[in-house]
Scaffold this motif. Sequence first.
Motif, PDB file in Angstrom:
ATOM      1  N   ARG A 183       0.826  -1.222   0.000  1.00  0.00           N
ATOM      2  CA  ARG A 183       0.000   0.000   0.000  1.00  0.00           C
ATOM      3  C   ARG A 183       0.853   1.262   0.000  1.00  0.00           C
ATOM      4  NH1 ARG A 183      -3.100  -3.374   3.267  1.00  0.00           N
ATOM      5  NH2 ARG A 183      -2.154  -2.559   5.175  1.00  0.00           N
ATOM      6  N   GLU A 184       2.022   1.205   0.650  1.00  0.00           N
ATOM      7  CA  GLU A 184       2.933   2.356   0.695  1.00  0.00           C
ATOM      8  C   GLU A 184       3.703   2.540  -0.615  1.00  0.00           C
ATOM      9  OE1 GLU A 184       5.465   1.605   4.043  1.00  0.00           O
ATOM     10  OE2 GLU A 184       3.860   1.992   5.505  1.00  0.00           O
ATOM     11  N   GLY A 185       3.594   1.599  -1.544  1.00  0.00           N
ATOM     12  CA  GLY A 185       4.288   1.696  -2.825  1.00  0.00           C
ATOM     13  C   GLY A 185       5.711   1.178  -2.806  1.00  0.00           C
ATOM     14  N   LYS A 186       6.157   0.638  -1.688  1.00  0.00           N
ATOM     15  CA  LYS A 186       7.526   0.122  -1.600  1.00  0.00           C
ATOM     16  C   LYS A 186       7.651  -1.285  -2.186  1.00  0.00           C
ATOM     17  CE  LYS A 186       8.561   2.851   2.481  1.00  0.00           C
ATOM     18  NZ  LYS A 186       9.664   3.678   2.023  1.00  0.00           N
ATOM     19  N   TRP A 187       6.515  -1.976  -2.361  1.00  0.00           N
ATOM     20  CA  TRP A 187       6.506  -3.357  -2.863  1.00  0.00           C
ATOM     21  C   TRP A 187       5.488  -3.419  -3.998  1.00  0.00           C
ATOM     22  CZ3 TRP A 187       7.226  -7.647   1.249  1.00  0.00           C
ATOM     23  CH2 TRP A 187       7.446  -8.880   0.642  1.00  0.00           C
ATOM     24  N   PRO A 188       5.816  -2.808  -5.150  1.00  0.00           N
ATOM     25  CA  PRO A 188       4.816  -2.694  -6.221  1.00  0.00           C
ATOM     26  C   PRO A 188       4.487  -3.989  -6.956  1.00  0.00           C
ATOM     27  CG  PRO A 188       6.889  -1.679  -6.898  1.00  0.00           C
ATOM     28  CD  PRO A 188       7.042  -2.060  -5.455  1.00  0.00           C
ATOM     29  N   GLN A 189       5.361  -4.985  -6.905  1.00  0.00           N
ATOM     30  CA  GLN A 189       5.096  -6.242  -7.610  1.00  0.00           C
ATOM     31  C   GLN A 189       5.403  -7.414  -6.687  1.00  0.00           C
ATOM     32  OE1 GLN A 189       3.949  -6.689 -10.899  1.00  0.00           O
ATOM     33  NE2 GLN A 189       3.585  -4.490 -10.825  1.00  0.00           N
ATOM     34  N   LEU A 190       4.486  -8.389  -6.652  1.00  0.00           N
ATOM     35  CA  LEU A 190       4.662  -9.602  -5.854  1.00  0.00           C
ATOM     36  C   LEU A 190       4.067 -10.756  -6.645  1.00  0.00           C
ATOM     37  CD1 LEU A 190       5.268 -11.166  -3.230  1.00  0.00           C
ATOM     38  CD2 LEU A 190       3.088 -10.311  -2.324  1.00  0.00           C
ATOM     39  N   TRP A 191       4.907 -11.721  -6.977  1.00  0.00           N
ATOM     40  CA  TRP A 191       4.492 -12.849  -7.804  1.00  0.00           C
ATOM     41  C   TRP A 191       4.872 -14.163  -7.133  1.00  0.00           C
ATOM     42  CZ3 TRP A 191       1.565 -11.730 -11.889  1.00  0.00           C
ATOM     43  CH2 TRP A 191       1.620 -10.431 -12.384  1.00  0.00           C
ATOM     44  N   ARG A 192       3.914 -15.067  -6.976  1.00  0.00           N
ATOM     45  CA  ARG A 192       4.192 -16.408  -6.473  1.00  0.00           C
ATOM     46  C   ARG A 192       4.911 -17.199  -7.561  1.00  0.00           C
ATOM     47  NH1 ARG A 192       2.190 -19.278  -2.530  1.00  0.00           N
ATOM     48  NH2 ARG A 192       0.411 -17.916  -2.196  1.00  0.00           N
ATOM     49  N   ILE A 193       5.854 -18.028  -7.156  1.00  0.00           N
ATOM     50  CA  ILE A 193       6.504 -18.954  -8.080  1.00  0.00           C
ATOM     51  C   ILE A 193       5.718 -20.256  -7.997  1.00  0.00           C
ATOM     52  CG2 ILE A 193       8.622 -20.185  -8.655  1.00  0.00           C
ATOM     53  CD1 ILE A 193      10.142 -17.843  -7.292  1.00  0.00           C
ATOM     54  N   ALA A 194       5.072 -20.619  -9.089  1.00  0.00           N
ATOM     55  CA  ALA A 194       4.177 -21.776  -9.097  1.00  0.00           C
ATOM     56  C   ALA A 194       4.885 -23.029  -8.594  1.00  0.00           C
ATOM     57  CB  ALA A 194       3.624 -22.011 -10.499  1.00  0.00           C
ATOM     58  N   GLY A 195       4.220 -23.728  -7.686  1.00  0.00           N
ATOM     59  CA  GLY A 195       4.729 -24.983  -7.179  1.00  0.00           C
ATOM     60  C   GLY A 195       5.782 -24.867  -6.090  1.00  0.00           C
ATOM     61  N   ALA A 253       7.670 -19.708  -2.534  1.00  0.00           N
ATOM     62  CA  ALA A 253       8.649 -18.708  -2.941  1.00  0.00           C
ATOM     63  C   ALA A 253       7.947 -17.624  -3.742  1.00  0.00           C
ATOM     64  CB  ALA A 253       9.751 -19.361  -3.778  1.00  0.00           C
ATOM     65  N   ASN A 254       8.637 -16.477  -3.885  1.00  0.00           N
ATOM     66  CA  ASN A 254       8.087 -15.408  -4.707  1.00  0.00           C
ATOM     67  C   ASN A 254       9.205 -14.635  -5.378  1.00  0.00           C
ATOM     68  OD1 ASN A 254       8.627 -12.632  -3.337  1.00  0.00           O
ATOM     69  ND2 ASN A 254       7.922 -13.897  -1.624  1.00  0.00           N
ATOM     70  N   PHE A 255       8.807 -13.964  -6.462  1.00  0.00           N
ATOM     71  CA  PHE A 255       9.616 -12.926  -7.087  1.00  0.00           C
ATOM     72  C   PHE A 255       8.931 -11.616  -6.762  1.00  0.00           C
ATOM     73  CE2 PHE A 255      10.872 -16.125 -10.484  1.00  0.00           C
ATOM     74  CZ  PHE A 255      12.190 -16.214 -10.080  1.00  0.00           C
ATOM     75  N   SER A 256       9.700 -10.641  -6.335  1.00  0.00           N
ATOM     76  CA  SER A 256       9.141  -9.338  -5.995  1.00  0.00           C
ATOM     77  C   SER A 256       9.982  -8.241  -6.632  1.00  0.00           C
ATOM     78  CB  SER A 256       9.141  -9.139  -4.480  1.00  0.00           C
ATOM     79  OG  SER A 256       8.265 -10.041  -3.852  1.00  0.00           O
ATOM     80  N   ILE A 257       9.318  -7.125  -6.892  1.00  0.00           N
ATOM     81  CA  ILE A 257      10.008  -5.885  -7.243  1.00  0.00           C
ATOM     82  C   ILE A 257       9.779  -4.948  -6.076  1.00  0.00           C
ATOM     83  CG2 ILE A 257      10.146  -3.918  -8.828  1.00  0.00           C
ATOM     84  CD1 ILE A 257      11.052  -6.567 -10.103  1.00  0.00           C
TER      85      ILE A 257
END
Length: 93
Positions: free
Chosen positions: A36-48, A51-55
Amino acid sequence: MLYHVRMDVRLPPDLDPAERTDIIAREKAYSQRLQREGKWPQLWRIAGEYANFSILDVADHDELHTLLSGLPLFPYMDIEVTPLATHPSKVMG
């Protein structure tokens, strides 16, 4: 500054179920506040995987370290950070 971050969670199999539930709830609340603060604009789960990839978009390396080390799951994570720079072929708009 933008960072590409891979986070792999490795919770101990013998972690108390109540503690597991609590830490996951605190992790969700913390990460959603940063989104919400804009510090974590992208969050993606790694299928299976757990883990995640984040921007992450923060001022500098120190802020990134503070943000990551504040994650409730931080003691149970393997984290890989890649600083990002603007590509010269990117169309700016």
